[in-house]
Design a protein around this motif. Structure first.
Motif, PDB file in Angstrom:
ATOM      1  N   VAL A 143      10.078  -2.231 -15.644  1.00 50.11           N
ATOM      2  CA  VAL A 143      10.120  -2.269 -14.394  1.00 50.11           C
ATOM      3  C   VAL A 143       9.263  -0.508 -14.979  1.00 50.11           C
ATOM      4  O   VAL A 143       8.595  -0.384 -13.670  1.00 50.11           O
ATOM      5  N   SER A 144       9.474   0.833 -15.662  1.00 54.17           N
ATOM      6  CA  SER A 144       8.861   1.347 -15.921  1.00 54.17           C
ATOM      7  C   SER A 144       7.419   0.599 -16.012  1.00 54.17           C
ATOM      8  O   SER A 144       7.047   1.918 -15.461  1.00 54.17           O
ATOM      9  N   GLY A 145       6.763   0.139 -16.587  1.00 44.60           N
ATOM     10  CA  GLY A 145       5.796  -0.123 -16.913  1.00 44.60           C
ATOM     11  C   GLY A 145       5.110  -1.105 -15.043  1.00 44.60           C
ATOM     12  O   GLY A 145       4.067  -0.530 -14.757  1.00 44.60           O
ATOM     13  N   LEU A 146       5.667  -1.262 -14.754  1.00 42.06           N
ATOM     14  CA  LEU A 146       5.661  -1.701 -13.219  1.00 42.06           C
ATOM     15  C   LEU A 146       5.293  -0.923 -12.716  1.00 42.06           C
ATOM     16  O   LEU A 146       4.088  -0.936 -12.082  1.00 42.06           O
ATOM     17  N   GLY A 147       5.958   0.139 -11.997  1.00 38.04           N
ATOM     18  CA  GLY A 147       6.025   1.430 -11.423  1.00 38.04           C
ATOM     19  C   GLY A 147       4.182   1.798 -11.653  1.00 38.04           C
ATOM     20  O   GLY A 147       3.659   1.815 -11.194  1.00 38.04           O
ATOM     21  N   PHE A 148       3.886   2.160 -12.829  1.00 29.12           N
ATOM     22  CA  PHE A 148       2.804   2.623 -13.147  1.00 29.12           C
ATOM     23  C   PHE A 148       1.447   2.088 -12.763  1.00 29.12           C
ATOM     24  O   PHE A 148       0.816   1.510 -11.990  1.00 29.12           O
ATOM     25  N   ALA A 149       1.644   0.035 -13.839  1.00 25.09           N
ATOM     26  CA  ALA A 149       0.750  -1.099 -12.508  1.00 25.09           C
ATOM     27  C   ALA A 149       0.793  -0.693 -11.501  1.00 25.09           C
ATOM     28  O   ALA A 149      -0.887  -0.487 -10.966  1.00 25.09           O
ATOM     29  N   LEU A 150       1.431  -0.684 -10.433  1.00 27.66           N
ATOM     30  CA  LEU A 150       1.847  -0.850  -9.016  1.00 27.66           C
ATOM     31  C   LEU A 150       0.796   0.875  -8.600  1.00 27.66           C
ATOM     32  O   LEU A 150      -0.408   0.518  -7.538  1.00 27.66           O
ATOM     33  N   GLY A 151       0.985   1.894  -9.548  1.00 31.20           N
ATOM     34  CA  GLY A 151       0.466   3.167  -8.853  1.00 31.20           C
ATOM     35  C   GLY A 151      -1.810   3.084  -9.264  1.00 31.20           C
ATOM     36  O   GLY A 151      -1.530   3.494  -8.431  1.00 31.20           O
ATOM     37  N   TYR A 152      -1.219   2.136 -10.431  1.00 37.47           N
ATOM     38  CA  TYR A 152      -3.069   2.430 -10.381  1.00 37.47           C
ATOM     39  C   TYR A 152      -4.321   1.269  -9.586  1.00 37.47           C
ATOM     40  O   TYR A 152      -4.667   2.128  -8.453  1.00 37.47           O
ATOM     41  N   LEU A 153      -2.553   0.039  -9.140  1.00 35.13           N
ATOM     42  CA  LEU A 153      -3.632  -0.515  -8.470  1.00 35.13           C
ATOM     43  C   LEU A 153      -3.351  -0.302  -6.585  1.00 35.13           C
ATOM     44  O   LEU A 153      -4.446  -0.159  -6.268  1.00 35.13           O
ATOM     45  N   GLY A 154      -2.161   0.734  -6.128  1.00 40.31           N
ATOM     46  CA  GLY A 154      -2.121   0.856  -4.806  1.00 40.31           C
ATOM     47  C   GLY A 154      -3.408   2.148  -5.163  1.00 40.31           C
ATOM     48  O   GLY A 154      -3.519   2.287  -3.824  1.00 40.31           O
ATOM     49  N   GLY A 155      -2.982   3.233  -5.195  1.00 34.47           N
ATOM     50  CA  GLY A 155      -3.938   4.404  -5.779  1.00 34.47           C
ATOM     51  C   GLY A 155      -5.603   4.113  -5.885  1.00 34.47           C
ATOM     52  O   GLY A 155      -6.708   4.348  -5.269  1.00 34.47           O
ATOM     53  N   GLY A 156      -5.978   2.788  -6.630  1.00 33.26           N
ATOM     54  CA  GLY A 156      -7.158   2.074  -6.635  1.00 33.26           C
ATOM     55  C   GLY A 156      -7.892   2.117  -5.629  1.00 33.26           C
ATOM     56  O   GLY A 156      -8.376   1.624  -5.323  1.00 33.26           O
ATOM     57  N   ILE A 157      -6.840   1.240  -5.098  1.00 35.47           N
ATOM     58  CA  ILE A 157      -6.927   0.149  -3.448  1.00 35.47           C
ATOM     59  C   ILE A 157      -7.386   1.359  -2.402  1.00 35.47           C
ATOM     60  O   ILE A 157      -8.778   1.037  -1.735  1.00 35.47           O
ATOM     61  N   LEU A 158      -6.411   1.948  -2.165  1.00 35.86           N
ATOM     62  CA  LEU A 158      -6.851   3.677  -0.925  1.00 35.86           C
ATOM     63  C   LEU A 158      -8.514   3.911  -1.982  1.00 35.86           C
ATOM     64  O   LEU A 158      -9.279   5.021  -1.122  1.00 35.86           O
ATOM     65  N   PHE A 159      -8.299   4.373  -3.193  1.00 34.00           N
ATOM     66  CA  PHE A 159      -8.996   4.991  -3.454  1.00 34.00           C
ATOM     67  C   PHE A 159     -10.700   4.583  -3.405  1.00 34.00           C
ATOM     68  O   PHE A 159     -12.175   5.346  -2.875  1.00 34.00           O
ATOM     69  N   ALA A 160     -10.988   3.271  -3.252  1.00 37.91           N
ATOM     70  CA  ALA A 160     -11.902   2.259  -3.395  1.00 37.91           C
ATOM     71  C   ALA A 160     -12.146   2.481  -1.282  1.00 37.91           C
ATOM     72  O   ALA A 160     -13.834   2.833  -1.623  1.00 37.91           O
ATOM     73  N   LEU A 161     -10.877   2.197  -0.702  1.00 37.76           N
ATOM     74  CA  LEU A 161     -11.598   2.673   0.362  1.00 37.76           C
ATOM     75  C   LEU A 161     -11.804   4.307   0.478  1.00 37.76           C
ATOM     76  O   LEU A 161     -13.058   3.849   1.403  1.00 37.76           O
ATOM     77  N   ASN A 162     -11.390   5.193  -0.086  1.00 40.02           N
ATOM     78  CA  ASN A 162     -12.042   7.034   0.376  1.00 40.02           C
ATOM     79  C   ASN A 162     -13.634   6.901  -0.177  1.00 40.02           C
ATOM     80  O   ASN A 162     -14.190   6.745   0.397  1.00 40.02           O
ATOM     81  N   VAL A 163     -13.947   6.052  -1.388  1.00 40.61           N
ATOM     82  CA  VAL A 163     -15.092   5.934  -1.880  1.00 40.61           C
ATOM     83  C   VAL A 163     -15.993   5.597  -1.340  1.00 40.61           C
ATOM     84  O   VAL A 163     -17.590   5.958  -0.316  1.00 40.61           O
ATOM     85  N   PHE A 164     -16.124   4.765  -0.110  1.00 36.84           N
ATOM     86  CA  PHE A 164     -16.464   3.896   0.649  1.00 36.84           C
ATOM     87  C   PHE A 164     -17.065   4.881   2.174  1.00 36.84           C
ATOM     88  O   PHE A 164     -18.273   4.838   2.343  1.00 36.84           O
ATOM     89  N   MET A 165     -16.135   5.757   2.266  1.00 35.96           N
ATOM     90  CA  MET A 165     -15.806   6.337   3.705  1.00 35.96           C
ATOM     91  C   MET A 165     -16.852   7.440   3.271  1.00 35.96           C
ATOM     92  O   MET A 165     -17.582   7.467   3.683  1.00 35.96           O
ATOM     93  N   VAL A 166     -16.471   8.179   1.950  1.00 35.94           N
ATOM     94  CA  VAL A 166     -17.416   9.253   1.487  1.00 35.94           C
ATOM     95  C   VAL A 166     -19.044   8.748   1.777  1.00 35.94           C
ATOM     96  O   VAL A 166     -20.347   9.603   1.837  1.00 35.94           O
ATOM     97  N   GLN A 167     -19.133   7.184   0.763  1.00 39.45           N
ATOM     98  CA  GLN A 167     -20.666   6.390   0.670  1.00 39.45           C
ATOM     99  C   GLN A 167     -20.977   5.859   1.632  1.00 39.45           C
ATOM    100  O   GLN A 167     -23.049   7.101   1.762  1.00 39.45           O
ATOM    101  N   GLU A 168     -20.406   5.964   3.060  1.00 38.36           N
ATOM    102  CA  GLU A 168     -21.382   5.060   4.369  1.00 38.36           C
ATOM    103  C   GLU A 168     -20.241   6.326   5.444  1.00 38.36           C
ATOM    104  O   GLU A 168     -19.687   5.186   5.611  1.00 38.36           O
ATOM    105  N   PRO A 169     -20.642   7.311   5.517  1.00 35.37           N
ATOM    106  CA  PRO A 169     -19.892   7.880   6.793  1.00 35.37           C
ATOM    107  C   PRO A 169     -20.054   7.584   7.846  1.00 35.37           C
ATOM    108  O   PRO A 169     -19.156   7.329   8.329  1.00 35.37           O
TER     109      PRO A 169
END
Length: 424
Positions: A143-169
């Motif tokens: 359960v503890s690992g699931l929290g961190f794993a979902l944190g990586y995935l969720g944070g990564g998805i939004l971060f990927a979108l944010n990177v695209f926003m910055v590279q193609e404003p």
């Protein structure tokens, strides 16, 4: 209370998905870069490194002061969720407020960032303390690992979108990169708020007794005092907390200062951002695998494996010359970063009574956040006095070495028995 209710488990874990957006896009990603190039434009690189280090340290110091007392009060009144959302609201508000700071106003940027960090770290105290409410000894590592794993995935998805926003404003209707980065800070606030709702709705905690209402604060102080006295006498638990304080110092310092270090070496900011994406998306399966490995081997042994990898990472970082090596560094970090955090949390949860979870996790987070005072300060002062960024990052290795030495003397089963007998 059903510790194996799937809805409660996934609702709890989704909060990591929610607030990891702040950890990735703001704390580790765009803020260090934007702070150097926009908020603190024209400042010498070692000076801006020190400014960022001090901002991280001040926010951690505030949480250090609040963590044990708030944990004790939360246990006395069953207020974990209320405190969690109070701090989350602060972090959400400050993340959005970064978009209002003008170029060159590094003081205001640092202040808002400091308050945002307090919200982020403060909410995690009570998020961690809810772990025993949704898990038991058999599934706590998962359960503890699931929290961190979902944190990586969720944070990564939004971060990927944010990177695209910055590279193609222009694609998103933004005039330039600066506007896109500010918009990404707002997106973090929205993401954090939206995905916090499942925890609010579906994770339950025991209601406080009516007779406690008028003595809540007094009860918190009394429990805090009692826990201080007991922790000093609980040698095994004390040794683990010291070990954790040392090695998690190194982990958190690398998270917060890695991009700043890459910029100090002259690496391109786009390469640094892409390396962070590697950490997020490789970190998702890696954290689950490390948690699974702990079931096969032993939690303590796997924590040692992670510490060893981190020591290698630091040595490698201090000698790298090319940007492509930063990608290798990011890959290595992604393999162990979530794992060592998740297993440390579950290892500690095995040693403490659920009845006093928030109180003991207050101490756990106290040491973790105190570490984040020392680590960035260490990097900041070494950078200022040596004018050598490589030496500043190399100094972090000593924290992992001594953390591993203290951990050697910890036996979680004996500690759990010792704590249980002391708290009866």
């Amino acid at each position: 209370m059903q510790n194996n209710n799937k809805k409660s488990i996934y609702s709890w874990a989704l909060y990591d998905w929610a607030n990891s957006a702040y950890a990735t896009t703001v704390m580790a990603g765009f803020f260090p870069i934007f702070f150097k190039s926009y908020y603190s434009v024209g400042t010498e690189v070692t000076v801006s490194t020190a400014q960022l280090g001090f901002a991280n340290s001040i926010s951690s110091f505030v949480v250090v002061l609040l963590a044990p007392l708030l944990g004790a009060v939360a246990d006395a009144g069953s207020l974990k969720k209320r405190f969690l959302f109070l701090f989350a609201f602060l972090g959400i508000l400050m993340s959005a407020s970064l978009a209002l700071v003008e170029q060159g106003n590094w003081q205001m940027a640092a202040l808002i960032y400091t308050l945002g960090n307090i919200g982020f770290m403060g909410s995690n105290i009570f998020y961690d303390a809810l772990l025993p409410s949704v898990s038991d000894d058999k599934n706590v590592d998962y359960v503890s690992g699931l929290g961190f794993a979902l944190g990586y995935l969720g944070g990564g998805i939004l971060f990927a979108l944010n990177v695209f926003m910055v590279q193609e404003p222009s694609f998103f209707g933004f005039s330039d990169e600066a506007v896109a980065i500010k918009a990404s800070f707002v997106s973090v606030a929205v993401w954090w708020a939206l995905f916090s709702l499942p925890l609010l709705l579906f994770v339950k905690e025991k209601k406080r007794d009516k007779e406690q209402k008028n003595i809540l604060l007094v009860a918190g102080y009394l429990r805090l005092k009692k826990t201080f006295q007991r922790v000093r006498s609980l040698k095994g638990l004390f040794l683990f907390l010291v070990a954790y304080w040392l090695y998690i110092d190194g982990v958190d310092t690398i998270i917060r200062m890695a991009v700043d270090y890459g910029m100090a070496l002259g690496f391109d900011s786009n390469s640094l951002i892409m390396s962070l994406l590697i950490v997020q998306f490789v970190g998702f399966p890696a954290t689950l695998l490390v948690a699974k490995l702990a079931d096969t081997l032993d939690t303590k042994k796997v924590i040692y494996l992670c510490i060893s990898v981190y020591i290698f990472i630091i040595v490698f970082a201090s000698m790298m010359e090319e940007e492509k090596e930063f990608y290798i560094l990011a890959l290595l970090i992604s393999l162990v970063q979530g794992g060592i955090q998740a297993l440390s949390r579950s290892y500690y949860a095995k040693m403490i009574p659920q009845k006093y979870a928030a109180e003991f996790f207050g101490f756990y987070n106290l040491l973790g956040k105190f570490a984040v005072i020392v680590g960035p300060l260490l990097v900041a002062f070494v950078a200022l006095f040596s004018h050598n960024s490589r030496l500043s990052i190399a100094s972090v290795a000593v924290l992992f070495i001594f953390g591993g030495l203290f951990l050697f003397f910890v036996d979680e089963k004996k500690v759990a028995k010792e704590v249980r007998e002391a708290m009866e």
